[in-house]
Design a protein around this motif. Structure first.
Motif, PDB file in Angstrom:
ATOM      1  N   ALA A  77       0.862  -1.176   0.000  1.00  0.00           N
ATOM      2  CA  ALA A  77       0.000   0.000   0.000  1.00  0.00           C
ATOM      3  C   ALA A  77       0.899   1.227   0.000  1.00  0.00           C
ATOM      4  O   ALA A  77       1.854   1.299   0.765  1.00  0.00           O
ATOM      5  N   VAL A  78       0.593   2.170  -0.881  1.00  0.00           N
ATOM      6  CA  VAL A  78       1.388   3.393  -0.971  1.00  0.00           C
ATOM      7  C   VAL A  78       0.608   4.512  -0.307  1.00  0.00           C
ATOM      8  O   VAL A  78      -0.552   4.754  -0.652  1.00  0.00           O
ATOM      9  N   MET A  79       1.238   5.177   0.673  1.00  0.00           N
ATOM     10  CA  MET A  79       0.546   6.265   1.373  1.00  0.00           C
ATOM     11  C   MET A  79       1.061   7.622   0.935  1.00  0.00           C
ATOM     12  O   MET A  79       2.254   7.803   0.683  1.00  0.00           O
ATOM     13  N   TYR A  80       0.147   8.574   0.873  1.00  0.00           N
ATOM     14  CA  TYR A  80       0.527   9.956   0.585  1.00  0.00           C
ATOM     15  C   TYR A  80      -0.401  10.867   1.375  1.00  0.00           C
ATOM     16  O   TYR A  80      -1.629  10.741   1.284  1.00  0.00           O
ATOM     17  N   ALA A  81       0.181  11.755   2.174  1.00  0.00           N
ATOM     18  CA  ALA A  81      -0.594  12.715   2.977  1.00  0.00           C
ATOM     19  C   ALA A  81      -1.742  12.054   3.748  1.00  0.00           C
ATOM     20  O   ALA A  81      -2.876  12.515   3.716  1.00  0.00           O
ATOM     21  N   GLY A  82      -1.429  10.921   4.396  1.00  0.00           N
ATOM     22  CA  GLY A  82      -2.407  10.279   5.275  1.00  0.00           C
ATOM     23  C   GLY A  82      -3.348   9.303   4.591  1.00  0.00           C
ATOM     24  O   GLY A  82      -4.136   8.636   5.253  1.00  0.00           O
ATOM     25  N   LYS A  83      -3.274   9.234   3.258  1.00  0.00           N
ATOM     26  CA  LYS A  83      -4.208   8.350   2.527  1.00  0.00           C
ATOM     27  C   LYS A  83      -3.458   7.248   1.791  1.00  0.00           C
ATOM     28  O   LYS A  83      -2.302   7.449   1.395  1.00  0.00           O
ATOM     29  N   ILE A  84      -4.161   6.133   1.576  1.00  0.00           N
ATOM     30  CA  ILE A  84      -3.606   5.137   0.660  1.00  0.00           C
ATOM     31  C   ILE A  84      -3.971   5.580  -0.751  1.00  0.00           C
ATOM     32  O   ILE A  84      -5.156   5.789  -1.051  1.00  0.00           O
ATOM     33  N   VAL A  85      -2.967   5.768  -1.591  1.00  0.00           N
ATOM     34  CA  VAL A  85      -3.253   6.223  -2.957  1.00  0.00           C
ATOM     35  C   VAL A  85      -3.174   5.081  -3.966  1.00  0.00           C
ATOM     36  O   VAL A  85      -3.686   5.197  -5.083  1.00  0.00           O
ATOM     37  N   GLU A  86      -2.521   3.979  -3.573  1.00  0.00           N
ATOM     38  CA  GLU A  86      -2.469   2.827  -4.472  1.00  0.00           C
ATOM     39  C   GLU A  86      -2.219   1.570  -3.650  1.00  0.00           C
ATOM     40  O   GLU A  86      -1.473   1.591  -2.671  1.00  0.00           O
ATOM     41  N   LYS A  87      -2.849   0.482  -4.067  1.00  0.00           N
ATOM     42  CA  LYS A  87      -2.729  -0.778  -3.333  1.00  0.00           C
ATOM     43  C   LYS A  87      -2.798  -1.910  -4.342  1.00  0.00           C
ATOM     44  O   LYS A  87      -3.697  -1.944  -5.173  1.00  0.00           O
ATOM     45  N   ALA A  88      -1.830  -2.819  -4.283  1.00  0.00           N
ATOM     46  CA  ALA A  88      -1.802  -3.926  -5.248  1.00  0.00           C
ATOM     47  C   ALA A  88      -0.868  -5.009  -4.740  1.00  0.00           C
ATOM     48  O   ALA A  88      -0.190  -4.831  -3.725  1.00  0.00           O
ATOM     49  N   SER A  89      -0.816  -6.131  -5.470  1.00  0.00           N
ATOM     50  CA  SER A  89       0.206  -7.121  -5.138  1.00  0.00           C
ATOM     51  C   SER A  89       1.549  -6.511  -5.515  1.00  0.00           C
ATOM     52  O   SER A  89       1.630  -5.603  -6.351  1.00  0.00           O
ATOM     53  N   VAL A  90       2.611  -7.023  -4.901  1.00  0.00           N
ATOM     54  CA  VAL A  90       3.932  -6.446  -5.159  1.00  0.00           C
ATOM     55  C   VAL A  90       4.292  -6.578  -6.639  1.00  0.00           C
ATOM     56  O   VAL A  90       4.746  -5.610  -7.268  1.00  0.00           O
ATOM     57  N   ALA A  91       4.047  -7.768  -7.222  1.00  0.00           N
ATOM     58  CA  ALA A  91       4.400  -7.981  -8.629  1.00  0.00           C
ATOM     59  C   ALA A  91       3.662  -6.978  -9.515  1.00  0.00           C
ATOM     60  O   ALA A  91       4.252  -6.357 -10.409  1.00  0.00           O
ATOM     61  N   GLU A  92       2.370  -6.772  -9.214  1.00  0.00           N
ATOM     62  CA  GLU A  92       1.544  -5.863 -10.016  1.00  0.00           C
ATOM     63  C   GLU A  92       2.007  -4.409  -9.850  1.00  0.00           C
ATOM     64  O   GLU A  92       2.144  -3.677 -10.826  1.00  0.00           O
ATOM     65  N   LEU A  93       2.280  -4.028  -8.604  1.00  0.00           N
ATOM     66  CA  LEU A  93       2.669  -2.635  -8.368  1.00  0.00           C
ATOM     67  C   LEU A  93       3.995  -2.290  -9.060  1.00  0.00           C
ATOM     68  O   LEU A  93       4.152  -1.218  -9.629  1.00  0.00           O
ATOM     69  N   PHE A  94       4.938  -3.228  -9.001  1.00  0.00           N
ATOM     70  CA  PHE A  94       6.244  -2.941  -9.597  1.00  0.00           C
ATOM     71  C   PHE A  94       6.190  -2.982 -11.127  1.00  0.00           C
ATOM     72  O   PHE A  94       6.903  -2.242 -11.787  1.00  0.00           O
ATOM     73  N   SER A  95       5.324  -3.852 -11.678  1.00  0.00           N
ATOM     74  CA  SER A  95       5.312  -3.951 -13.143  1.00  0.00           C
ATOM     75  C   SER A  95       4.335  -2.951 -13.768  1.00  0.00           C
ATOM     76  O   SER A  95       4.486  -2.578 -14.915  1.00  0.00           O
ATOM     77  N   ASN A  96       3.334  -2.524 -12.972  1.00  0.00           N
ATOM     78  CA  ASN A  96       2.299  -1.683 -13.559  1.00  0.00           C
ATOM     79  C   ASN A  96       1.858  -0.596 -12.581  1.00  0.00           C
ATOM     80  O   ASN A  96       0.682  -0.523 -12.214  1.00  0.00           O
ATOM     81  N   PRO A  97       2.802   0.253 -12.139  1.00  0.00           N
ATOM     82  CA  PRO A  97       2.406   1.303 -11.181  1.00  0.00           C
ATOM     83  C   PRO A  97       1.497   2.292 -11.892  1.00  0.00           C
ATOM     84  O   PRO A  97       1.787   2.717 -13.008  1.00  0.00           O
ATOM     85  N   LYS A  98       0.363   2.646 -11.248  1.00  0.00           N
ATOM     86  CA  LYS A  98      -0.600   3.497 -11.953  1.00  0.00           C
ATOM     87  C   LYS A  98      -0.658   4.921 -11.418  1.00  0.00           C
ATOM     88  O   LYS A  98      -0.889   5.853 -12.153  1.00  0.00           O
ATOM     89  N   HIS A  99      -0.497   5.083 -10.106  1.00  0.00           N
ATOM     90  CA  HIS A  99      -0.573   6.438  -9.543  1.00  0.00           C
ATOM     91  C   HIS A  99       0.723   7.193  -9.877  1.00  0.00           C
ATOM     92  O   HIS A  99       1.818   6.634  -9.710  1.00  0.00           O
ATOM     93  N   PRO A 100       0.594   8.434 -10.334  1.00  0.00           N
ATOM     94  CA  PRO A 100       1.817   9.182 -10.673  1.00  0.00           C
ATOM     95  C   PRO A 100       2.813   9.258  -9.503  1.00  0.00           C
ATOM     96  O   PRO A 100       4.023   9.277  -9.716  1.00  0.00           O
ATOM     97  N   TYR A 101       2.298   9.252  -8.265  1.00  0.00           N
ATOM     98  CA  TYR A 101       3.215   9.277  -7.116  1.00  0.00           C
ATOM     99  C   TYR A 101       4.002   7.964  -7.023  1.00  0.00           C
ATOM    100  O   TYR A 101       5.213   7.969  -6.806  1.00  0.00           O
ATOM    101  N   THR A 102       3.308   6.837  -7.210  1.00  0.00           N
ATOM    102  CA  THR A 102       3.995   5.544  -7.183  1.00  0.00           C
ATOM    103  C   THR A 102       5.011   5.479  -8.335  1.00  0.00           C
ATOM    104  O   THR A 102       6.122   4.992  -8.160  1.00  0.00           O
ATOM    105  N   GLN A 103       4.607   5.966  -9.492  1.00  0.00           N
ATOM    106  CA  GLN A 103       5.528   5.961 -10.634  1.00  0.00           C
ATOM    107  C   GLN A 103       6.781   6.762 -10.299  1.00  0.00           C
ATOM    108  O   GLN A 103       7.892   6.359 -10.616  1.00  0.00           O
ATOM    109  N   GLY A 104       6.576   7.890  -9.609  1.00  0.00           N
ATOM    110  CA  GLY A 104       7.717   8.711  -9.197  1.00  0.00           C
ATOM    111  C   GLY A 104       8.613   7.983  -8.210  1.00  0.00           C
ATOM    112  O   GLY A 104       9.842   8.023  -8.311  1.00  0.00           O
ATOM    113  N   LEU A 105       7.975   7.291  -7.252  1.00  0.00           N
ATOM    114  CA  LEU A 105       8.762   6.540  -6.253  1.00  0.00           C
ATOM    115  C   LEU A 105       9.612   5.470  -6.942  1.00  0.00           C
ATOM    116  O   LEU A 105      10.789   5.298  -6.629  1.00  0.00           O
ATOM    117  N   LEU A 106       9.018   4.764  -7.888  1.00  0.00           N
ATOM    118  CA  LEU A 106       9.738   3.688  -8.563  1.00  0.00           C
ATOM    119  C   LEU A 106      10.833   4.247  -9.463  1.00  0.00           C
ATOM    120  O   LEU A 106      11.907   3.662  -9.581  1.00  0.00           O
TER     121      LEU A 106
END
Ligand SMILES: Nc1ncnc2c1ncn2[C@@H]1O[C@H](COP(=O)(O)OP(=O)(O)OP(=O)(O)O)[C@@H](O)[C@H]1O
Ligand SMILES: [Mg+2]
Length: 332
Positions: A231-260
């Motif tokens: 689960a990816v948190m930003y400013a107190g909220k979960i902004v994206e949640k997925a399996s690890v394989a899915e999150l790393f291969s297909n990050p959808k939130h621009p914040y998650t994309q930035g983190l990766l």
């Protein structure tokens, strides 16, 4: 035994607010997630995004002062921890649910030896004799990689280095064979070899006892190595949640994309690309998406309407207008 087991931990709409001189701060804002038996959920996000406050709210380590308010539900095997008496909660802390706190000094008592503090866990919670509990403490000190365990067990926290204290806290948290382990940056202060040893220990706990684990970390490498869900948190909220394989291969939130994107590739000598801008001030959040000011894809709507995590997408949830508009109407 009932046929359908309740999830180990089900957090529903958890919201933690602080009343401050400058107004109300919502450190955890409508956070929901589930951890099943044997599952490891990683929680990632920048400093101040509410990771520690989420863990402390679950264990009711905050919420007792007038200025603190915790709302929502924290169902542990179906029982709402937020409704329990403090006395009942004390029986759960340290035995059913263990915490490896981010600051190890808050978990260690300076007036007792480290060995005594670890031994106390099996003595109180599992009825171990003093002698057996002491042997268990020494075994745990060895397992977290502290040399000369017998000598170290008889020492006080101030005689330990920072990294050793952190390992002492880990030993204490694991000594009670908890059903749920909440580990808040458990390996941050440790060097790489010790870090992998500790991660192995956490995996052993899961594999041997079927414990569920909530692992808070800044380190996406650690997430990739041992977590099932993230689960990816930003400013107190979960902004994206997925399996690890899915999150790393297909990050959808621009914040998650930035983190990766800020992760260095193996063998890549170029520096990290941090996400430009600062996390928002929780005192002055706009009515829109908290990431809008830093988002490379910001649209007008993002500045006025808060995007919601889509509930019907259980496998991969994203709170972003850009992503959710492609898939149809948003649904809170
Ligand atoms: N007692 C308090 N009063 C007001 N605000 C608080 C209080 N405690 C925490 N906060 C705020 O809650 C927010 C979330 O803090 P939290 O410790 O959960 O962040 P975190 O994600 O764990 O960060 P880090 O990665 O640095 O550990 C922060 O903005 C913090 O300033
Ligand atoms: Mg923290």
């Amino acid at each position: 035994m009932p046929e359908v087991k309740k999830p180990l931990l089900e957090v529903k709409s958890l919201t933690t607010s602080f009343r401050t001189d400058r107004g109300l701060v919502r450190a955890v804002d409508n956070v929901s997630f589930t951890i099943d038996h044997g599952q490891i959920l990683g929680i990632v996000g920048e400093s101040g995004s509410g990771k520690s406050m989420t863990s402390q709210s679950i264990l009711r380590l905050i919420g007792s002062r007038k200025s603190e308010q915790v709302n929502g539900e924290v169902l542990f095997e179906g029982q709402d921890l937020l409704k329990l008496q403090e006395r009942q909660m004390q029986k759960i802390r340290g035995k059913e649910i263990s915490l490896i706190a981010q600051d190890p000094m808050t978990s260690l008592n300076p007036v007792y030896t480290v060995g005594n503090q670890i031994a106390e866990v099996p003595m109180i919670h599992e009825g171990f004799s003093k002698k057996n509990a002491w042997s268990k403490a020494i075994e745990m000190i060895k397992r977290v990689g502290i040399p000369s365990a017998e000598v170290r067990a008889a020492q006080y926290p101030h005689e330990f280095s920072g990294g050793m204290r952190q390992r002492g806290v880990i030993a204490m948290a694991l000594a009670g064979n908890p059903k749920l382990l909440i580990a808040d940056e458990p390996t941050t202060a440790l060097d790489v070899t010790i870090q992998s040893q500790i991660l192995e220990l956490i995996l052993d706990l899961r594999n041997e006892t079927g414990a569920g684990i909530m692992l808070i970390t800044h380190d996406l490498g650690v997430v990739a190595e041992i977590c099932d869900q993230v689960a990816v948190m930003y400013a107190g909220k979960i902004v994206e949640k997925a399996s690890v394989a899915e999150l790393f291969s297909n990050p959808k939130h621009p914040y998650t994309q930035g983190l990766l994107a800020s992760l260095p590739k193996l063998g890549d000598k170029t520096r990290l690309t941090p996400i430009p801008g600062q996390p928002p001030n929780l005192h002055h959040l706009s009515s829109g998406c908290a990431f809008a000011d830093r988002c490379p894809f910001v649209m007008d709507k993002c500045r006025s309407v808060q995007p919601a995590l889509k509930k019907e997408q259980t496998e991969h949830q994203v709170a972003c207008h850009l992503v959710n508009e492609e898939g149809g109407d948003e649904n809170q």
